[in-house]
Design a protein around this motif. Sequence first.
Motif, PDB file in Angstrom:
ATOM      1  N   GLU A 190     -23.592   7.662  58.536  1.00  0.00           N
ATOM      2  CA  GLU A 190     -23.517   6.263  58.951  1.00  0.00           C
ATOM      3  C   GLU A 190     -24.632   5.434  58.340  1.00  0.00           C
ATOM      4  N   GLU A 191     -25.847   6.006  58.260  1.00  0.00           N
ATOM      5  CA  GLU A 191     -26.966   5.250  57.695  1.00  0.00           C
ATOM      6  C   GLU A 191     -26.791   4.961  56.205  1.00  0.00           C
ATOM      7  N   GLU A 192     -25.835   5.608  55.582  1.00  0.00           N
ATOM      8  CA  GLU A 192     -25.514   5.357  54.175  1.00  0.00           C
ATOM      9  C   GLU A 192     -24.149   4.691  54.036  1.00  0.00           C
ATOM     10  N   GLU A 193     -23.749   3.966  55.088  1.00  0.00           N
ATOM     11  CA  GLU A 193     -22.481   3.244  55.134  1.00  0.00           C
ATOM     12  C   GLU A 193     -21.290   4.170  54.928  1.00  0.00           C
ATOM     13  N   TRP A 194     -21.429   5.391  55.468  1.00  0.00           N
ATOM     14  CA  TRP A 194     -20.364   6.393  55.452  1.00  0.00           C
ATOM     15  C   TRP A 194     -19.967   6.830  54.050  1.00  0.00           C
ATOM     16  N   GLN A 195     -20.875   6.728  53.092  1.00  0.00           N
ATOM     17  CA  GLN A 195     -20.574   7.197  51.741  1.00  0.00           C
ATOM     18  C   GLN A 195     -20.755   8.718  51.669  1.00  0.00           C
ATOM     19  N   PRO A 196     -19.885   9.419  50.932  1.00  0.00           N
ATOM     20  CA  PRO A 196     -19.961  10.881  50.873  1.00  0.00           C
ATOM     21  C   PRO A 196     -21.166  11.363  50.077  1.00  0.00           C
ATOM     22  N   ASP A 197     -21.710  12.491  50.501  1.00  0.00           N
ATOM     23  CA  ASP A 197     -22.826  13.121  49.802  1.00  0.00           C
ATOM     24  C   ASP A 197     -22.246  13.983  48.677  1.00  0.00           C
ATOM     25  N   THR A 198     -22.141  13.418  47.496  1.00  0.00           N
ATOM     26  CA  THR A 198     -21.508  14.123  46.383  1.00  0.00           C
ATOM     27  C   THR A 198     -22.377  15.263  45.855  1.00  0.00           C
ATOM     28  N   ASP A 199     -23.678  15.230  46.133  1.00  0.00           N
ATOM     29  CA  ASP A 199     -24.523  16.362  45.744  1.00  0.00           C
ATOM     30  C   ASP A 199     -24.128  17.611  46.531  1.00  0.00           C
ATOM     31  N   ILE A 200     -23.887  17.431  47.832  1.00  0.00           N
ATOM     32  CA  ILE A 200     -23.438  18.563  48.648  1.00  0.00           C
ATOM     33  C   ILE A 200     -22.047  19.009  48.217  1.00  0.00           C
ATOM     34  N   LEU A 201     -21.192  18.048  47.881  1.00  0.00           N
ATOM     35  CA  LEU A 201     -19.847  18.392  47.402  1.00  0.00           C
ATOM     36  C   LEU A 201     -19.931  19.278  46.167  1.00  0.00           C
ATOM     37  N   ARG A 202     -20.749  18.871  45.220  1.00  0.00           N
ATOM     38  CA  ARG A 202     -20.870  19.634  43.975  1.00  0.00           C
ATOM     39  C   ARG A 202     -21.341  21.071  44.255  1.00  0.00           C
ATOM     40  N   LYS A 203     -22.279  21.212  45.176  1.00  0.00           N
ATOM     41  CA  LYS A 203     -22.811  22.534  45.503  1.00  0.00           C
ATOM     42  C   LYS A 203     -21.819  23.374  46.304  1.00  0.00           C
ATOM     43  N   SER A 204     -20.857  22.712  46.950  1.00  0.00           N
ATOM     44  CA  SER A 204     -19.916  23.424  47.812  1.00  0.00           C
ATOM     45  C   SER A 204     -18.711  23.971  47.058  1.00  0.00           C
TER      46      SER A 204
END
Length: 241
Positions: free
Chosen positions: A136-150
């Motif tokens: 929420e503090e990032e306006e609900w933008q996805p964390d693409t760094d975590i996506l890449r690592k996942s």
Amino acid sequence: FEETELARQAEMKKRGKDPIAIFSSDPPKYGFMNQEISKYLIEAAEKGIHGYDAPKGELVNAICGWEKKYGNVDYSPGDIIPAEGVAGAWFLVHYSVLDAYAGDEVCVLEPAHYWWTPLPVAEGLHARGIPIPCREEEEWQPDTDILRKSINSRTKYIVVDNPCNPTGGVYSEKKLKEIVDIAGENDVVIVSDEMYRMITYDGLKLKSMAEIAGDVPVIVLNGMSKFFMRTGWRFGYVALH
């Protein structure tokens, strides 16, 4: 589920709290209707246009025209698969893409509706969801760094729900392009639930994930329940990009 939540809401009110119910998504139930559409259904029935296999492919051709006009994507009739609502479309995706008992994984931007209804079907095939946080503090933008690592060899697809149910968050085109890049680099399909694509505010117009994706495969899901306010008709479709 709804009866349980209504009972829980009533109990909270007895305790002096004022809950905000966001679990129900049936527009006609709350008085939001577009009766103009009903006359077209009646006309179609009178003309003898029945079922998914309508004469001359009216249904799939109409969907192609809709997606071209409002999604800026060219589909051929063979790219469109009608389904029993988007829930039915998710069944098609799960049983087509996932391998039963193979330990498949799906990356899900969350919070997301996917965790509530579609995911249990995937779990029935012994796949599991991998949460990709949107804060929420990032306006609900996805964390693409975590996506890449996942992403790994077991990842079958990335779930994108834009605008997001339940947060109402809208993913930036920059973030969506990052997701496309990650999917392309790892040969992973994107499944884009676009049920709310046409419901935006302040003049904002969203692009279909298929328009952004270029040559990266995207499975688009859409239907009539929300924008057309026709939940009871149970009509949805899969569009293969």
